[in-house]
Design a protein around this motif. Sequence first.
Motif, PDB file in Angstrom:
ATOM      1  N   LYS A   1     -44.363  15.572  21.170  1.00  0.00           N
ATOM      2  CA  LYS A   1     -43.684  15.701  22.459  1.00  0.00           C
ATOM      3  C   LYS A   1     -44.696  15.780  23.597  1.00  0.00           C
ATOM      4  N   PRO A   2     -44.579  14.894  24.593  1.00  0.00           N
ATOM      5  CA  PRO A   2     -45.503  14.959  25.728  1.00  0.00           C
ATOM      6  C   PRO A   2     -45.275  16.238  26.539  1.00  0.00           C
ATOM      7  N   GLU A   3     -46.355  16.769  27.086  1.00  0.00           N
ATOM      8  CA  GLU A   3     -46.275  17.990  27.878  1.00  0.00           C
ATOM      9  C   GLU A   3     -46.567  17.691  29.340  1.00  0.00           C
ATOM     10  N   ASN A   4     -45.975  18.521  30.223  1.00  0.00           N
ATOM     11  CA  ASN A   4     -46.200  18.404  31.682  1.00  0.00           C
ATOM     12  C   ASN A   4     -45.944  16.985  32.176  1.00  0.00           C
ATOM     13  N   THR A   5     -44.793  16.449  31.802  1.00  0.00           N
ATOM     14  CA  THR A   5     -44.449  15.069  32.162  1.00  0.00           C
ATOM     15  C   THR A   5     -44.048  14.991  33.628  1.00  0.00           C
ATOM     16  N   LYS A   6     -44.650  14.039  34.352  1.00  0.00           N
ATOM     17  CA  LYS A   6     -44.401  13.870  35.786  1.00  0.00           C
ATOM     18  C   LYS A   6     -43.744  12.515  36.064  1.00  0.00           C
ATOM     19  N   VAL A   7     -43.022  12.459  37.187  1.00  0.00           N
ATOM     20  CA  VAL A   7     -42.385  11.214  37.622  1.00  0.00           C
ATOM     21  C   VAL A   7     -43.460  10.159  37.895  1.00  0.00           C
ATOM     22  N   ASN A   8     -43.189   8.937  37.435  1.00  0.00           N
ATOM     23  CA  ASN A   8     -44.036   7.761  37.688  1.00  0.00           C
ATOM     24  C   ASN A   8     -45.436   7.866  37.072  1.00  0.00           C
ATOM     25  N   GLU A   9     -45.634   8.767  36.121  1.00  0.00           N
ATOM     26  CA  GLU A   9     -46.884   8.834  35.379  1.00  0.00           C
ATOM     27  C   GLU A   9     -46.644   8.367  33.948  1.00  0.00           C
ATOM     28  N   GLU A  10     -47.476   7.435  33.490  1.00  0.00           N
ATOM     29  CA  GLU A  10     -47.306   6.930  32.131  1.00  0.00           C
ATOM     30  C   GLU A  10     -47.616   8.019  31.110  1.00  0.00           C
ATOM     31  N   VAL A  11     -46.739   8.140  30.127  1.00  0.00           N
ATOM     32  CA  VAL A  11     -46.974   9.082  29.032  1.00  0.00           C
ATOM     33  C   VAL A  11     -46.857   8.317  27.718  1.00  0.00           C
ATOM     34  N   LYS A  12     -47.528   8.829  26.710  1.00  0.00           N
ATOM     35  CA  LYS A  12     -47.439   8.230  25.387  1.00  0.00           C
ATOM     36  C   LYS A  12     -46.279   8.835  24.619  1.00  0.00           C
ATOM     37  N   LEU A  13     -45.468   7.977  24.036  1.00  0.00           N
ATOM     38  CA  LEU A  13     -44.414   8.404  23.125  1.00  0.00           C
ATOM     39  C   LEU A  13     -44.892   8.042  21.719  1.00  0.00           C
ATOM     40  N   THR A  14     -45.089   9.050  20.889  1.00  0.00           N
ATOM     41  CA  THR A  14     -45.669   8.831  19.558  1.00  0.00           C
ATOM     42  C   THR A  14     -44.864   9.581  18.508  1.00  0.00           C
ATOM     43  N   VAL A  15     -44.548   8.882  17.417  1.00  0.00           N
ATOM     44  CA  VAL A  15     -43.906   9.520  16.273  1.00  0.00           C
ATOM     45  C   VAL A  15     -44.687   9.148  15.019  1.00  0.00           C
ATOM     46  N   ASN A  16     -44.910  10.149  14.182  1.00  0.00           N
ATOM     47  CA  ASN A  16     -45.543   9.921  12.882  1.00  0.00           C
ATOM     48  C   ASN A  16     -44.466   9.930  11.809  1.00  0.00           C
ATOM     49  N   LEU A  17     -44.464   8.904  10.970  1.00  0.00           N
ATOM     50  CA  LEU A  17     -43.478   8.775   9.899  1.00  0.00           C
ATOM     51  C   LEU A  17     -44.168   8.906   8.542  1.00  0.00           C
ATOM     52  N   GLN A  18     -43.544   9.702   7.668  1.00  0.00           N
ATOM     53  CA  GLN A  18     -44.037   9.822   6.300  1.00  0.00           C
ATOM     54  C   GLN A  18     -42.861   9.772   5.338  1.00  0.00           C
ATOM     55  N   MET A  19     -43.080   9.087   4.238  1.00  0.00           N
ATOM     56  CA  MET A  19     -42.097   9.028   3.166  1.00  0.00           C
ATOM     57  C   MET A  19     -42.725   9.629   1.909  1.00  0.00           C
ATOM     58  N   LYS A  20     -42.225  10.789   1.512  1.00  0.00           N
ATOM     59  CA  LYS A  20     -42.747  11.488   0.329  1.00  0.00           C
ATOM     60  C   LYS A  20     -44.253  11.682   0.438  1.00  0.00           C
ATOM     61  N   ASP A  21     -44.663  12.215   1.606  1.00  0.00           N
ATOM     62  CA  ASP A  21     -46.053  12.595   1.883  1.00  0.00           C
ATOM     63  C   ASP A  21     -47.007  11.420   2.007  1.00  0.00           C
ATOM     64  N   GLU A  22     -46.475  10.191   2.140  1.00  0.00           N
ATOM     65  CA  GLU A  22     -47.318   9.024   2.370  1.00  0.00           C
ATOM     66  C   GLU A  22     -46.912   8.388   3.707  1.00  0.00           C
ATOM     67  N   PRO A  23     -47.887   7.824   4.465  1.00  0.00           N
ATOM     68  CA  PRO A  23     -47.535   7.148   5.711  1.00  0.00           C
ATOM     69  C   PRO A  23     -46.468   6.078   5.479  1.00  0.00           C
TER      70      PRO A  23
END
Length: 255
Positions: A166-188
């Motif tokens: 989750k991005p922190e201190n998100t501001k209007v008109n500032e680019e933020v990274k949206l990132t999710v890590n996925l794992q299936m049974k402890d493997e990427p």
Amino acid sequence: MGRRILILIVALTMAVLAACNNDNDTDQSQESEELKMLEVDFEVVDKADVGETVELNAIVTYGDEKVKDADEVTFEYWKQGNEEDSTKIEANNNEDGTYTAQVSFDSDGVYEMYAHTTARDLHTMPKKSITIGDGASSNHEDEHQHDGETHEHSGHGEGLDMHFIKPENTKVNEEVKLTVNLQMKDEPFEGARVRYEIVNDNSDIHDWVDADETVSGEYTNSYSFAKEGMYKIVIHVENDEGLHEHTEHQIEVNK
């Protein structure tokens, strides 16, 4: 003349054989590099008492090599069903391929945790759980609802973990990274189609952003929020085997 031609033929033959051997050596080296994987043996006890000091230990290897210089090893833990309220602690590098930290828990429950590990341009995040004190209620369900967020499991993605950074201190008109890590049974979990659905009901904003798999199991893209307010981020995960999972999160955007 015949002798010179013979010498020339032998020299050319030897050059061709040497080139072939070099190519084979290069191919074998590349294949060996491709076969190497970043592995993390995440060690933690199954049970502990409230207030007891617990050691978290990550043993990091790349192929047969112990990784003594990982870019990141961070432990993240939370009470089961409340992943948004997590705690992160940076591991101590013991410079022998092991990374450790000590934590304690102040209430009964089942706690889940990741060992976020980045090294050799790869990322992995093995998951463990620990029971503290009397643990949690036995009727823990597959669908958790907390802080207005619902995590649903369609049945096709059994064993799939989705961890949104989750991005922190998100501001209007500032680019933020949206990132999710996925794992299936402890493997990427690789090769998925991941989309971020971004909704602000007060301003009729409803955008879709396709994520790219930047490293194994990690899907990211950038986004700029045009207006302040509370946004709902729905992460959709699909693949060719019929999987369709989604999870919702809230982000507050300020001026």
